[in-house]
Design a protein around this motif. Structure first.
Motif, PDB file in Angstrom:
ATOM      1  N   GLU A 234      -9.240 -23.969 -45.766  1.00  0.00           N
ATOM      2  CA  GLU A 234      -8.563 -24.001 -44.434  1.00  0.00           C
ATOM      3  C   GLU A 234      -8.089 -22.268 -44.830  1.00  0.00           C
ATOM      4  N   LEU A 237     -11.064 -19.267 -43.289  1.00  0.00           N
ATOM      5  CA  LEU A 237     -10.740 -19.040 -41.896  1.00  0.00           C
ATOM      6  C   LEU A 237      -9.323 -17.838 -41.912  1.00  0.00           C
ATOM      7  N   ARG A 241      -9.445 -14.601 -39.924  1.00  0.00           N
ATOM      8  CA  ARG A 241      -8.732 -13.876 -38.944  1.00  0.00           C
ATOM      9  C   ARG A 241      -7.765 -12.995 -39.325  1.00  0.00           C
ATOM     10  N   ASN A 295     -19.533 -17.684 -33.913  1.00  0.00           N
ATOM     11  CA  ASN A 295     -18.173 -17.081 -33.900  1.00  0.00           C
ATOM     12  C   ASN A 295     -18.065 -15.670 -34.307  1.00  0.00           C
ATOM     13  N   TYR A 331     -16.775 -25.918 -38.985  1.00  0.00           N
ATOM     14  CA  TYR A 331     -15.702 -27.021 -38.419  1.00  0.00           C
ATOM     15  C   TYR A 331     -14.957 -26.260 -37.586  1.00  0.00           C
ATOM     16  N   GLU A 332     -14.438 -24.943 -37.198  1.00  0.00           N
ATOM     17  CA  GLU A 332     -13.693 -24.199 -36.396  1.00  0.00           C
ATOM     18  C   GLU A 332     -14.938 -24.198 -35.046  1.00  0.00           C
ATOM     19  N   PRO A 337      -9.140 -28.004 -35.729  1.00  0.00           N
ATOM     20  CA  PRO A 337      -8.225 -27.212 -36.243  1.00  0.00           C
ATOM     21  C   PRO A 337      -7.788 -26.720 -37.516  1.00  0.00           C
ATOM     22  N   PRO A 338      -8.097 -25.674 -37.930  1.00  0.00           N
ATOM     23  CA  PRO A 338      -8.054 -24.881 -39.317  1.00  0.00           C
ATOM     24  C   PRO A 338      -7.199 -26.386 -40.420  1.00  0.00           C
TER      25      PRO A 338
END
Ligand code: SDX
Length: 390
Positions: A234, A237, A241, A295, A331-332, A337-338
């Motif tokens: 988690e 990401l 970002r 992504n 996963y995203e 969601p994270p």
């Protein structure tokens, strides 16, 4: 006089057990479950077959696998009253917190788990836990989205059923795409076990005072939640970002080298080489993006890796991408969601925790975990009455 003990914070150089489940060679970047290289299992096996291998020590024949899959399918449903436990959490409760509390609560619904010396009771509760983790994870996710629960569908295999319990209404989008179901299967295989990692050590430690599987694994979930362990997927990401674009990578790298932050998803206590799981996940990213679209954060991750593999700060500390570096991108892309990423680590790691719990419980060498310390506090002194205090 101080006890004779070697000071070894984090057990960096301490072997706490003999184990025959998983073998890691950190220097060479080797990972094997019961002697089978992880790349072969990721290529040819399925998650439930790997769970069987971890638990029994051998690959199942066709009849054994069919029986195991049937048993797991039969135990997918959650106890009805557990929905009351889930309802009690605020809507924005972290799903790992819900998972930890719910797995501990399983012991209330299945008190026969206390008979862990009885192989049948132990096996039944291991089957229950492995079977219910996807349902629990899906229910926790749906609760967070204030969406109705979707019950298991016995016509689907383990991973496909998991995706349909999470995203059913998106079924027509792509969650039934065989390439995504296979990607989930591979990720579950890669996350199944990893010898004496922080969370497995927590499971064994709680088991050592005579606890059942559920109580012990709820401790493992707690340990896994930390951002330095399973929570790293988690955190990666979030890091990607925040960096946002490739041209901001050099500035981030400078921050890491100044000790301001860590490159999440990089470094490992054991691997001083490329984590073999990260290699496989990196390839899986390409397969998934064929279906979901690319992504853009992948480019940031690839640039970070390039710096990490070339810059002396990382090379001198033998830091490489670990299992968490690329998994979050998949996963995203799958729509998670994270806050669900570490849940996706906990679900498959349950079979590793169960195998390690079983090995601990049946290991005559094992004792209650109670390490020593080096005392650095006050020497003996007399009590000070209140009136004599400053
Ligand atoms: C998992 O144990 C397992 O097997 C875990 C796991 C499993 O399958 O169960 O593989 C899953 O937890 C993978 C790791 C996920 N965590 C992260 O990606 C978080 C970032 N990585 C780190 O925090 C760190 O690398 C650990 C926690 C993974 C390992 O920590 P160690 O072995 O205790 O190493 P350390 O913290 O003592 O670091 C050694 C040096 C230090 O620098 P110096 O003090 O010597 O100058 O390396 C540096 C650290 O500052 N360092 C990093 C770094 N990781 C270590 N610097 C920048 N970025 C990083 N990621």
């Amino acid at each position: 006089g101080q006890p004779l003990a070697t000071f070894d914070p984090g057990f960096v150089n301490t072997a706490v057990c003999h184990s025959s489940i998983t073998y890691i060679d950190g220097e060479a970047g080797v990972l094997e479950y019961r002697g089978y290289p992880i790349a072969d299992l990721a290529e040819h096996s399925t998650y439930l077959e790997v769970a069987y291998l971890l638990l029994h020590g051998e690959l199942p024949n066709a009849a054994q696998l069919a029986q195991w899959e049937l048993e797991v399918t039969e135990h997918r449903m959650l106890p009805d009253k557990l929905k009351t436990v889930l309802a009690g959490f605020p809507y924005d409760a972290h799903p790992m917190t819900i998972l930890m509390a719910s797995v501990a609560a399983f012991f209330s619904f299945y008190p026969d788990a206390q008979n862990f010396d009885d192989p049948d009771a132990r096996y039944l509760n291991i089957t229950r836990l492995i079977a219910k983790m996807p349902t629990l994870a899906a229910f926790a996710y749906r609760k967070g989205k204030a969406k109705p629960y979707i019950n298991p569908d016995d016509s689907y295999g383990y991973c496909h059923n998991f995706l349909q319990m999470l995203f059913k209404q998106n079924e027509r989008r792509y969650h039934a795409d065989p390439r995504l179901i296979r990607a989930m299967e591979v990720l579950f295989i890669l996350h199944a076990d990893h010898e004496q990692n922080c969370s497995t050590n927590a499971v064994r430690s709680v088991a050592s005072s005579g606890n059942d599987l559920f109580t012990s694994c709820s401790a493992g979930i707690g340990a896994l939640h930390g951002p330095l362990h399973g929570g790293a997927n988690e955190a990666v990401l979030k890091m990607l970002r925040e960096i946002g674009s490739v041209d901001r990578v050099p500035e981030f790298i400078e921050g890491v080298k100044a000790g301001k932050t860590r490159m999440m998803g990089f470094g490992h206590r054991v691997y001083k080489n490329y984590d073999p799981r990260a290699k496989i996940i990196k390839k899986s990213v390409e397969d998934v993006f064929e279906v979901t679209g690319v992504n853009p954060l992948l480019r940031v991750a690839l640039e970070l890796e390039k710096h990490g593999l070339e810059d002396d700060y990382f090379v001198s500390r033998r830091l490489y991408p670990n299992v968490d570096f690329y998994s979050g991108l998949i996963y995203e892309a799958l729509g998670f969601p994270p806050e669900m990423f570490t849940v996706l680590f906990a679900v498959p790691r349950t079979s590793g925790w169960a195998a390690q719990y079983q090995e601990f419980i049946t290991d005559s060498e094992q004792k209650i975990v109670r390490p020593k310390q080096i005392y650095t506090g006050y020497q003996t002194r007399s009590y000070v009455p209140m009136e004599a205090r400053d």
